[in-house]
Write an enzyme that holds these catalytic residues in place. Structure first.
Site, PDB file in Angstrom:
ATOM      1  N   SER A 140       0.608  -2.315  -3.584  1.00 28.08           N
ATOM      2  CA  SER A 140      -0.365  -3.160  -3.737  1.00 28.08           C
ATOM      3  C   SER A 140      -1.598  -2.556  -4.246  1.00 28.08           C
ATOM      4  CB  SER A 140      -0.551  -4.373  -2.470  1.00 28.08           C
ATOM      5  OG  SER A 140      -1.639  -4.881  -2.817  1.00 28.08           O
ATOM      6  N   TYR A 154      -1.658  -5.431   6.167  1.00 26.96           N
ATOM      7  CA  TYR A 154      -1.004  -5.433   4.932  1.00 26.96           C
ATOM      8  C   TYR A 154      -1.159  -4.097   3.964  1.00 26.96           C
ATOM      9  CZ  TYR A 154       0.304  -7.248   0.034  1.00 26.96           C
ATOM     10  OH  TYR A 154       0.797  -7.151  -0.925  1.00 26.96           O
TER      11      TYR A 154
END
Ligand code: NAP
Length: 245
Positions: A140, A154
């Site tokens: 990501s 995350y």
């Protein structure tokens, strides 16, 4: 081409990869955890495209779940030529000072340990087959940005994925196994609603240099290229698919 296992192939980016892979001539093994109907719909689309689809249910967050996924793969498909390490979760926005042990455990069990174990099982099979292979890890843009005040956990889990890509690629390059990554930016999928903020991608679109969110198909195109022989001299690379962000 051959057989690709897509973890988290039931929805979002994984489903887009599964569908697109079928149109490019891949047979597709679809892992899912809870979304059985969505996974079966993806499998039906793979078959409609003229390719074989195999169901590989299992929770990537546990050793038993990973074993179950690969038992189904061995039984149904009998080999693996590519792995798309895509299953992943976010959590509700919060600061590091508010994060619980349980939250961190879930985040790292799914996003990091699950991806490591899936890569391990795929590499062992590719080594035994002796004809190389390709792994694409879905990271990501958060791995570069840090995601302060949202989900640093995350972001950290995805930074770990970037290093899995680099380190594992060096370990297996001489065996013809390529390992690459993709860092998607703000992509329109259900992940934002699951993180408690359905309009998150749209709300932040203005911070993207291209001034818009991306689609799961735009990420899938990059995944399919890295999987393919067109990327035959690419390994250890992580490609941003993030509109410039
Ligand atoms: P999504 O639509 O929520 O899809 C997540 C997928 O992961 C689902 O297929 C889900 O399967 C699966 N999954 C979740 N927990 C699992 C578990 N324990 N075991 C097995 N499968 C599990 O989200 P998405 O946006 O497509 O996300 C796919 C990947 O892209 C993730 O790694 C995410 O971090 C990454 N990413 C997304 C964005 C974005 O903006 N959308 C940006 C950067 C990176 P079930 O529903 O069947 O449980």
């Amino acid at each position: 081409m051959g057989i690709v296992l897509v973890t988290g192939g039931s929805t979002g980016i994984g489903a887009a990869v599964a569908r697109m892979a079928a149109t490019r001539g891949w047979d597709v093994a679809i892992n899912y955890h809870s979304s059985i109907e969505a996974a079966e719909a993806v499998a039906a689309e793979v078959r409609a495209a003229g390719q074989r689809a195999f169901m590989c249910p299992g929770d990537i967050a546990t050793a038993e779940g990973v074993a179950r996924i690969f038992e189904a793969l061995d039984r149904e498909a009998g080999r693996i030529d590519a792995l798309v390490n895509n299953a992943g979760v976010v959590d509700v926005a919060t600061k590091v000072t508010e994060m619980t042990h349980a939250r961190l455990r879930r985040m790292f069990d799914i996003n990091v340990i699950g991806a490591f174990l899936a890569a391990k099982e795929a590499v062992l099979r590719m080594q035994a087959q002796g004809s190389g292979g390709s792994i694409v890890n879905i990271s990501s843009a958060a791995a570069r940005l840090g995601s302060a005040n949202l989900y640093v956990d995350y972001a950290a889990s995805k930074a770990a994925i970037d290093i899995l890509t680099k380190g594992l690629s060096d370990e297996v390059a001489a065996q013809g196994i390529r390992v690459n990554g993709i860092r998607p930016g703000l992509i329109e999928t259900e992940i934002h609603a699951k993180g408690g903020e359905p309009d998150r991608a749209q709300r932040l679109a203005h911070v993207v240099p291209m001034q818009r969110t991306g689609t799961a198909d735009e990420v899938a195109e990059a995944v399919l290229w890295l999987m393919s022989d067109a990327a035959s001299y690419v390994t250890g690379a992580t490609l941003d698919v993030s509109g410039g962000r």
